[in-house]
Design a protein around this motif. Structure first.
Motif, PDB file in Angstrom:
ATOM      1  N   VAL A  61       0.817  -1.213   0.000  1.00 36.49           N
ATOM      2  CA  VAL A  61       0.000   0.000   0.000  1.00 36.49           C
ATOM      3  C   VAL A  61       0.852   1.265   0.000  1.00 36.49           C
ATOM      4  N   SER A  62       2.135   1.142  -0.280  1.00 38.42           N
ATOM      5  CA  SER A  62       3.020   2.304  -0.297  1.00 38.42           C
ATOM      6  C   SER A  62       2.769   3.148  -1.538  1.00 38.42           C
ATOM      7  N   PRO A  63       3.175   4.428  -1.518  1.00 39.37           N
ATOM      8  CA  PRO A  63       3.055   5.261  -2.717  1.00 39.37           C
ATOM      9  C   PRO A  63       3.846   4.720  -3.904  1.00 39.37           C
ATOM     10  N   GLY A  64       4.788   3.830  -3.642  1.00 44.06           N
ATOM     11  CA  GLY A  64       5.531   3.225  -4.738  1.00 44.06           C
ATOM     12  C   GLY A  64       4.725   2.211  -5.515  1.00 44.06           C
ATOM     13  N   ALA A  65       3.610   1.758  -4.937  1.00 38.18           N
ATOM     14  CA  ALA A  65       2.784   0.740  -5.586  1.00 38.18           C
ATOM     15  C   ALA A  65       1.375   1.217  -5.896  1.00 38.18           C
ATOM     16  N   ARG A  66       0.910   2.259  -5.212  1.00 34.15           N
ATOM     17  CA  ARG A  66      -0.457   2.743  -5.396  1.00 34.15           C
ATOM     18  C   ARG A  66      -0.437   4.235  -5.691  1.00 34.15           C
TER      19      ARG A  66
END
Length: 328
Positions: free
Chosen positions: A4-9
């Motif tokens: 759910v990190s900004p790197g994935a979402r």
């Protein structure tokens, strides 16, 4: 499990959920660290964090909270539009509140105008009505109705004598052979502080959203989503006013402690909701209403698109006020 990190979402285009996250935090030049959590925990936290129902600051107020936090992080280097001379906090706040709250006010007018015009129903009405009609997938099968729910194995099924026999998946629904069963959240537990309901097979007519029992679903039409419209309008203003779509430092968020939810016991561990951009936060606010069973995707996507225009127009109008070019 889900990252759910900004790197994935995040990083969606307007009116879609097509983003795959952000490769690098522009403030640090480094990738966002992964944050892998339980999907059920994430969905429950998201639905509750953004609910903003009765006795809360409401969605517009929630965005004022986010705006204040961003302003605190940017201070004392406060430059309206991200450029020009540094201004004092009073001037910054007055001008920000004018633009931000003008935008969410316009968003309310736009969203509720559509609600009144289309008078569309909520998921609770859709699911109960369609499920009560039957299934629409198999004309030769039992309980067929063109206006019924589509059958999805493991999710939406017709109750049969075999499926409701003792020990079988629909055993608790043995008195309802021929009706439609759905696999969904089992509803509010007797003690939400110590109990988790989980999912169960139930009659479609018994389905409830993942919400408090005192506010099951809003008593006004669904289309378009107020949360989505408010949030995108606010995100447009925050992006323009600060001069960047990214939160200060390239990330912002809130940590929801384990077992602090109100709808039922949870989450099982601390869950951090994080967003790289104001747009990512706005999109999550809209998505949360789908997770909570309050809206369908059409409500969300349309709200985002309308909110974007409201926010851009409000920012343009605010700049005319700043420049003293608006006549009384």
């Amino acid at each position: 499990m889900i990252d759910v990190s900004p790197g994935a979402r995040g990083g969606n285009t307007l009116g879609a959920n097509d983003g795959t996250g952000h490769a690098v935090n522009p403030a640090t030049g480094r990738p966002y660290a992964p944050d892998v959590v339980n999907l059920g925990d994430f969905g429950r936290v998201m639905a509750e964090f953004w609910a903003d129902g009765p006795k809360s600051e409401t969605p517009p107020g929630h965005w004022n909270v986010l705006a204040n936090a961003a302003s605190d992080e940017l201070a004392p280097n406060l430059r309206i539009g991200g450029a020009g001379a540094v201004v004092g906090r009073l001037e910054w706040d007055v001008k920000l509140y004018l633009a931000l709250n003008g935008a969410v006010h316009d968003a309310a007018i736009a969203a509720w105008g559509l609600k009144g015009h289309y008078d569309s129903v909520r998921p609770i009405s859709m699911i109960r009505y369609l499920g009560g009609r039957g299934q629409s997938s198999d004309p030769a099968g039992p309980s067929y109705d063109r206006e019924g729910l589509p059958l999805v194995p493991g999710l939406i099924e017709v109750i049969t004598r075999q499926s409701s026999a003792p020990g079988q998946r629909h055993a608790a629904l043995a008195a309802s052979v021929g009706k439609i069963a759905i696999w969904a959240w089992a509803g509010n537990p007797a003690d939400p502080k110590s109990q988790t309901s989980g999912a169960a097979w139930m009659l479609a007519g018994s389905w409830v959203p993942y919400q408090l029992p005192t506010f099951v679903t809003p008593s006004f039409p669904a289309y378009a989503s107020g949360h989505s419209t408010f949030s995108r309008a606010a995100a447009e203003v925050m992006t323009a006013f600060t001069g960047s779509e990214y939160f200060p430092g390239g990330v912002s968020g809130y940590t929801i402690p384990a077992n602090s939810l109100k709808f039922e016991k949870g989450p099982t561990t601390d869950i951090r909701l994080e967003w790289a951009t104001y747009y990512d936060a706005a999109d999550q606010a809209g998505q949360s209403r789908i997770w909570g069973g309050i809206h369908i995707q059409a409500d969300d996507f349309t709200g985002r698109i309308i909110g974007s225009q409201c926010g851009k127009d409000a920012w343009a109008a605010a700049q005319r006020f700043y420049a003293g070019k608006v006549s009384p």
